[in-house]
Write a protein that holds these residues in place. Structure first.
Motif, PDB file in Angstrom:
ATOM      1  N   PHE A  91     -83.572  34.901 -65.389  1.00 53.49           N
ATOM      2  CA  PHE A  91     -84.496  34.484 -64.341  1.00 53.49           C
ATOM      3  C   PHE A  91     -85.406  35.645 -63.930  1.00 53.49           C
ATOM      4  N   GLY A  92     -84.816  36.831 -63.753  1.00 58.97           N
ATOM      5  CA  GLY A  92     -85.597  37.982 -63.318  1.00 58.97           C
ATOM      6  C   GLY A  92     -86.635  38.418 -64.337  1.00 58.97           C
ATOM      7  N   SER A  93     -86.281  38.426 -65.602  1.00 65.12           N
ATOM      8  CA  SER A  93     -87.259  38.823 -66.621  1.00 65.12           C
ATOM      9  C   SER A  93     -88.385  37.801 -66.733  1.00 65.12           C
ATOM     10  N   SER A  94     -88.092  36.544 -66.425  1.00 62.85           N
ATOM     11  CA  SER A  94     -89.170  35.549 -66.455  1.00 62.85           C
ATOM     12  C   SER A  94     -90.164  35.801 -65.323  1.00 62.85           C
ATOM     13  N   LEU A  95     -89.712  36.389 -64.228  1.00 64.79           N
ATOM     14  CA  LEU A  95     -90.635  36.751 -63.152  1.00 64.79           C
ATOM     15  C   LEU A  95     -91.550  37.891 -63.584  1.00 64.79           C
ATOM     16  N   SER A 119     -96.939  28.884 -57.340  1.00 61.74           N
ATOM     17  CA  SER A 119     -96.347  29.843 -56.400  1.00 61.74           C
ATOM     18  C   SER A 119     -94.983  29.343 -55.921  1.00 61.74           C
ATOM     19  N   TYR A 120     -94.836  28.031 -55.779  1.00 58.64           N
ATOM     20  CA  TYR A 120     -93.555  27.460 -55.369  1.00 58.64           C
ATOM     21  C   TYR A 120     -92.476  27.725 -56.426  1.00 58.64           C
ATOM     22  N   THR A 121     -92.811  27.501 -57.695  1.00 58.71           N
ATOM     23  CA  THR A 121     -91.816  27.719 -58.754  1.00 58.71           C
ATOM     24  C   THR A 121     -91.448  29.201 -58.869  1.00 58.71           C
ATOM     25  N   ARG A 122     -92.409  30.061 -58.601  1.00 53.39           N
ATOM     26  CA  ARG A 122     -92.119  31.497 -58.595  1.00 53.39           C
ATOM     27  C   ARG A 122     -91.124  31.822 -57.484  1.00 53.39           C
ATOM     28  N   ARG A 123     -91.345  31.278 -56.304  1.00 54.94           N
ATOM     29  CA  ARG A 123     -90.456  31.522 -55.166  1.00 54.94           C
ATOM     30  C   ARG A 123     -89.056  30.971 -55.461  1.00 54.94           C
ATOM     31  N   VAL A 124     -88.974  29.797 -56.057  1.00 51.13           N
ATOM     32  CA  VAL A 124     -87.665  29.211 -56.377  1.00 51.13           C
ATOM     33  C   VAL A 124     -86.934  30.079 -57.399  1.00 51.13           C
ATOM     34  N   THR A 125     -87.657  30.613 -58.365  1.00 44.88           N
ATOM     35  CA  THR A 125     -87.050  31.519 -59.345  1.00 44.88           C
ATOM     36  C   THR A 125     -86.500  32.756 -58.643  1.00 44.88           C
ATOM     37  N   GLN A 126     -87.234  33.270 -57.666  1.00 37.31           N
ATOM     38  CA  GLN A 126     -86.750  34.414 -56.894  1.00 37.31           C
ATOM     39  C   GLN A 126     -85.483  34.060 -56.111  1.00 37.31           C
ATOM     40  N   VAL A 127     -85.449  32.862 -55.545  1.00 32.76           N
ATOM     41  CA  VAL A 127     -84.256  32.424 -54.807  1.00 32.76           C
ATOM     42  C   VAL A 127     -83.053  32.371 -55.740  1.00 32.76           C
TER      43      VAL A 127
END
Length: 181
Positions: A91-95, A119-127
């Motif tokens: 997940f982190g490397s995809s960010l 931006s929402y999907t980016r935030r969910v990936t961070q969560v």
């Protein structure tokens, strides 16, 4: 064949805490290592060549080799931490390298995502990254300081309930965000 191997790894991951808890009285840690290593080896041979597949298999096989050679029941308990680390790296490397993993999954259903969804999907990936840090940290703490029964309860049940609650919470949030858009 590759679906069967993938299913075997998922089942092994889900049932792993219970197998360790109830199986240690009947099986040696090296036997768990051989079974788990066999699944990872089969996955590495049958899985499509995607970024991450090879290094994950190499790390997992190294873990299994160390486990087999050490025959350590304590080392058996580190596998959930390893899986959380794998998920965090994916997940982190995809960010960092993009697109975020949740965006890739969202595009499977809706190829043309609006800008707000990105931006929402980016935030969910961070969560999810935060979840894997927290979940892996709890699994590590239980490995180091808790009795096997607590480790089994958390890694075999509570962690999956927490994951399900995160999925459900994200789904509810997504419905609200979509309703406002």
């Amino acid at each position: 064949m590759k679906r069967l191997v993938g299913l075997g790894l998922v089942l092994a991951g889900v049932l792993y805490p219970f197998a360790v808890h109830f199986g240690l009285g009947h099986f040696a840690p090296w036997q768990f290592a051989v079974l788990l290593g066999g699944l990872w080896l089969a996955r590495s041979v049958s899985a499509p060549r995607r970024p991450g597949n090879l290094w994950m298999a190499a790390v997992a096989l190294t873990f299994c080799a160390v486990l087999a050679l050490s025959d350590s029941s304590q080392l058996l308990r580190w596998y959930p931490v390893l899986v959380n680390a794998f998920m965090l790296v994916l997940f982190g490397s995809s960010l960092k390298y993009g697109p975020p993993l949740v965006e890739r999954l969202a595009r499977l259903r809706e190829p043309q995502l609006p800008e707000a969804a990105l931006s929402y999907t980016r935030r969910v990936t961070q969560v999810w990254c935060g979840f894997f840090v927290l979940n892996g940290g709890i699994a590590a703490a239980l490995t180091l300081w808790a009795p096997l029964s607590w480790w089994t309860l958390y890694n075999g049940l509570i962690a999956y309930i927490a994951m399900g609650l995160l999925f459900a919470g994200e789904w509810l949030t997504r419905q609200q965000v979509r309703g406002r858009a």
